[in-house]
Design an enzyme around this catalytic site. Sequence first.
Site, mmCIF file in Angstrom:
data_model
loop_
_atom_site.group_PDB
_atom_site.id
_atom_site.type_symbol
_atom_site.label_atom_id
_atom_site.label_comp_id
_atom_site.label_asym_id
_atom_site.label_seq_id
_atom_site.Cartn_x
_atom_site.Cartn_y
_atom_site.Cartn_z
ATOM 1 N N ARG A 36 0.817 -1.224 0.000
ATOM 2 C CA ARG A 36 0.000 0.000 0.000
ATOM 3 C C ARG A 36 0.845 1.267 0.000
ATOM 4 O O ARG A 36 0.510 2.243 0.661
ATOM 5 C CB ARG A 36 -0.945 0.031 1.200
ATOM 6 C CG ARG A 36 -2.055 -0.984 1.146
ATOM 7 C CD ARG A 36 -3.220 -0.482 0.305
ATOM 8 N NE ARG A 36 -4.142 -1.574 0.023
ATOM 9 C CZ ARG A 36 -5.287 -1.760 0.660
ATOM 10 N NH1 ARG A 36 -5.657 -0.933 1.566
ATOM 11 N NH2 ARG A 36 -6.048 -2.783 0.344
ATOM 12 N N ARG A 71 -4.069 6.344 0.625
ATOM 13 C CA ARG A 71 -4.667 7.486 1.308
ATOM 14 C C ARG A 71 -3.731 8.324 2.174
ATOM 15 O O ARG A 71 -4.051 9.464 2.482
ATOM 16 C CB ARG A 71 -5.797 6.970 2.207
ATOM 17 C CG ARG A 71 -7.004 6.565 1.410
ATOM 18 C CD ARG A 71 -8.192 7.373 1.865
ATOM 19 N NE ARG A 71 -9.245 7.270 0.873
ATOM 20 C CZ ARG A 71 -10.505 6.999 1.163
ATOM 21 N NH1 ARG A 71 -10.848 6.796 2.418
ATOM 22 N NH2 ARG A 71 -11.392 6.966 0.215
ATOM 23 N N ARG A 111 -8.438 11.038 -5.556
ATOM 24 C CA ARG A 111 -9.641 10.307 -5.112
ATOM 25 C C ARG A 111 -10.820 11.228 -4.813
ATOM 26 O O ARG A 111 -11.960 10.775 -4.754
ATOM 27 C CB ARG A 111 -9.294 9.444 -3.904
ATOM 28 C CG ARG A 111 -8.638 8.130 -4.263
ATOM 29 C CD ARG A 111 -9.629 7.092 -4.762
ATOM 30 N NE ARG A 111 -10.395 6.535 -3.651
ATOM 31 C CZ ARG A 111 -11.659 6.792 -3.409
ATOM 32 N NH1 ARG A 111 -12.334 7.602 -4.198
ATOM 33 N NH2 ARG A 111 -12.272 6.242 -2.377
ATOM 34 N N ASP A 139 -6.456 -3.816 -7.494
ATOM 35 C CA ASP A 139 -6.991 -4.424 -6.273
ATOM 36 C C ASP A 139 -7.195 -5.908 -6.486
ATOM 37 O O ASP A 139 -7.523 -6.334 -7.601
ATOM 38 C CB ASP A 139 -8.311 -3.765 -5.872
ATOM 39 C CG ASP A 139 -8.632 -4.055 -4.422
ATOM 40 O OD1 ASP A 139 -8.217 -3.267 -3.560
ATOM 41 O OD2 ASP A 139 -9.278 -5.089 -4.140
ATOM 42 N N TYR A 142 -13.899 -13.210 0.279
ATOM 43 C CA TYR A 142 -14.707 -12.054 -0.155
ATOM 44 C C TYR A 142 -15.886 -12.504 -1.011
ATOM 45 O O TYR A 142 -16.995 -12.002 -0.882
ATOM 46 C CB TYR A 142 -13.850 -11.070 -0.954
ATOM 47 C CG TYR A 142 -12.928 -10.236 -0.083
ATOM 48 C CD1 TYR A 142 -13.414 -9.123 0.599
ATOM 49 C CD2 TYR A 142 -11.591 -10.557 0.068
ATOM 50 C CE1 TYR A 142 -12.580 -8.353 1.399
ATOM 51 C CE2 TYR A 142 -10.753 -9.794 0.868
ATOM 52 C CZ TYR A 142 -11.254 -8.695 1.532
ATOM 53 O OH TYR A 142 -10.428 -7.948 2.327
HETATM 54 O O1 1CP Z 1 0.272 0.295 -3.360
HETATM 55 C C1 1CP Z 1 -0.190 -0.866 -3.366
HETATM 56 O O2 1CP Z 1 0.026 -1.689 -2.462
HETATM 57 C C2 1CP Z 1 -0.971 -1.307 -4.591
HETATM 58 C C3 1CP Z 1 -2.375 -1.222 -4.492
HETATM 59 C C4 1CP Z 1 -3.246 -2.215 -3.726
HETATM 60 C C5 1CP Z 1 -3.056 -3.573 -3.394
HETATM 61 C C6 1CP Z 1 -1.807 -4.407 -3.561
HETATM 62 C C7 1CP Z 1 -4.551 -1.874 -3.325
HETATM 63 C C8 1CP Z 1 -5.141 -0.546 -3.470
HETATM 64 N N1 1CP Z 1 -5.172 -2.999 -2.848
HETATM 65 C C9 1CP Z 1 -4.277 -4.043 -2.846
HETATM 66 C C10 1CP Z 1 -4.527 -5.431 -2.442
HETATM 67 C C11 1CP Z 1 -5.701 -5.736 -1.578
HETATM 68 N N2 1CP Z 1 -7.001 -5.286 -1.687
HETATM 69 C C12 1CP Z 1 -5.672 -6.667 -0.515
HETATM 70 C C13 1CP Z 1 -4.460 -7.453 -0.118
HETATM 71 C C14 1CP Z 1 -3.560 -6.623 0.717
HETATM 72 C C15 1CP Z 1 -4.073 -6.306 2.086
HETATM 73 O O3 1CP Z 1 -4.310 -7.245 2.841
HETATM 74 O O4 1CP Z 1 -4.206 -5.105 2.368
HETATM 75 C C16 1CP Z 1 -6.955 -6.735 0.043
HETATM 76 C C17 1CP Z 1 -7.406 -7.593 1.221
HETATM 77 C C18 1CP Z 1 -7.788 -5.869 -0.688
HETATM 78 C C19 1CP Z 1 -9.227 -5.635 -0.477
HETATM 79 C C20 1CP Z 1 -9.498 -4.220 -0.202
HETATM 80 N N3 1CP Z 1 -9.455 -3.240 -1.149
HETATM 81 C C21 1CP Z 1 -9.731 -3.617 1.033
HETATM 82 C C22 1CP Z 1 -9.712 -4.345 2.365
HETATM 83 C C23 1CP Z 1 -11.044 -4.397 2.996
HETATM 84 C C24 1CP Z 1 -11.091 -5.382 4.125
HETATM 85 O O5 1CP Z 1 -11.738 -6.398 3.946
HETATM 86 O O6 1CP Z 1 -10.444 -5.103 5.171
HETATM 87 C C25 1CP Z 1 -9.909 -2.251 0.807
HETATM 88 C C26 1CP Z 1 -10.253 -1.193 1.797
HETATM 89 C C27 1CP Z 1 -9.706 -2.024 -0.573
HETATM 90 C C28 1CP Z 1 -9.690 -0.722 -1.308
HETATM 91 C C29 1CP Z 1 -8.341 -0.250 -1.663
HETATM 92 N N4 1CP Z 1 -7.429 -0.963 -2.431
HETATM 93 C C30 1CP Z 1 -6.301 -0.209 -2.633
HETATM 94 C C31 1CP Z 1 -6.492 1.050 -1.951
HETATM 95 C C32 1CP Z 1 -5.496 2.181 -1.951
HETATM 96 C C33 1CP Z 1 -7.754 1.002 -1.350
HETATM 97 C C34 1CP Z 1 -8.425 2.126 -0.585
HETATM 98 C C35 1CP Z 1 -9.268 2.799 -1.569
HETATM 99 C C36 1CP Z 1 -9.508 4.201 -1.270
HETATM 100 O O7 1CP Z 1 -10.242 4.439 -0.309
HETATM 101 O O8 1CP Z 1 -9.005 5.091 -1.984
#
Ligand code: 1CP
Length: 347
Positions: free
Chosen positions: A29, A33, A42, A78, A155
């Site tokens: 990540r 944010r 965003r 994602d 999921y």
């Molecule tokens: O910079 C990076 O790491 C690349 C971008 C990236 C990656 C690798 C994002 C952007 N998501 C992911 C993978 C991801 N997505 C995972 C595996 C990693 C982890 O465990 O964090 C998971 C579980 C998700 C699912 C997901 N997408 C969640 C988690 C929700 C939960 O169940 O707890 C969330 C909140 C997202 C949205 C998301 N994905 C990425 C971002 C920056 C965001 C936030 C979006 C926003 O509000 O702008």
Amino acid sequence: MVSTQIKNTEFIKCLKKQPTSYTPVWLMRQAGRYQSEYREIRSKVGFLELCKTPELASEVTVRAVEQLGVDAAIIFADILLPLESMGLGLRFAQGDGPVLDNPIVNVADVEALPDFDPKDDLAYVMLAIEKTCKELDGKVPLIGFAGAPFTLASYAIEGGGSRNYEKTKSLMYREPAAWDLLMRKLVKMTIKYLQAQVDAGASAIQIFDSWVGALSPRDYAHYVLPHMQDLISGLKGRAPIIYFGTMTNGLLSLMAKTDADVLGVDWRIDLDYAWDLIGHDKGIQGNLDPLVLFAGKEEIEKQTRVILDQAAGRPGHVFNLGHGVLPATPVENVKYLVELVHELSKK
Ligand code: 1CP
């Protein structure tokens, strides 16, 4: 296919367990944010739209590398995007996590999952990868990624995030044939998806099994490991593979039975002990608690030194957090961490 020569090869060398001149570092990540520039983008576009607009996805990917000086980029996307292509109806509700409006409930739903080709349905990810590789111009390698079958299934079945994985484990225990079919379908799709990412220019792969630590070792061994072995051996040789999970202390020696080059570990275990469990034939990635970045510089330095000391300069340690950078993290601490790892590990 992009074939730019990569200039900074420390990360790739490290994944192959070759000696490096310092410990390479990137952060899960690293684009998100906690950056004001990301929040600015965003405020204008939704998260899914950002993922689906290659110019923007590429911009946030590259900006994180430039801002932090990390040794690898990770494509902005994602793990849940393929579930949308499978017809599960993905959306991100304001302030909440992801929602899948058509979750998998029974065997018929698993059987009905379409056999889609990620190269076509997720073409926007491949376009973002191509564009990012061009922008990076070989400065650092780009990591492609996907969710692991268990985490994706959680999921797909729960319809979103979960605390106890009740529906997921119920299906796993009560409908083992449906579970097996679901795992096999996810493995098949994910192999194609990750191969397409490598073809588009990704130099390494990370498989996110964020929630696999919810399983007991015997259930992991029975219901998940064979599928992870198929997934990873199906990709072997295309690009180095990192297999990451959290709360995996009891699973690491089993996860090590996959052909992954490197295992990613969270902060709930000492890195040296984790590496012993994994075996030194594999590399390790991790494992600073993301909350340490909320501390002062002194504490960040102390904890970074502990991890580097535990890695003992052995080839095959990629420095990272134990999970993603949190939205409220101070940017200056993230930059400080990267500088610190480079400085303290210089050989
Ligand atoms: O910079 C990076 O790491 C690349 C971008 C990236 C990656 C690798 C994002 C952007 N998501 C992911 C993978 C991801 N997505 C995972 C595996 C990693 C982890 O465990 O964090 C998971 C579980 C998700 C699912 C997901 N997408 C969640 C988690 C929700 C939960 O169940 O707890 C969330 C909140 C997202 C949205 C998301 N994905 C990425 C971002 C920056 C965001 C936030 C979006 C926003 O509000 O702008």
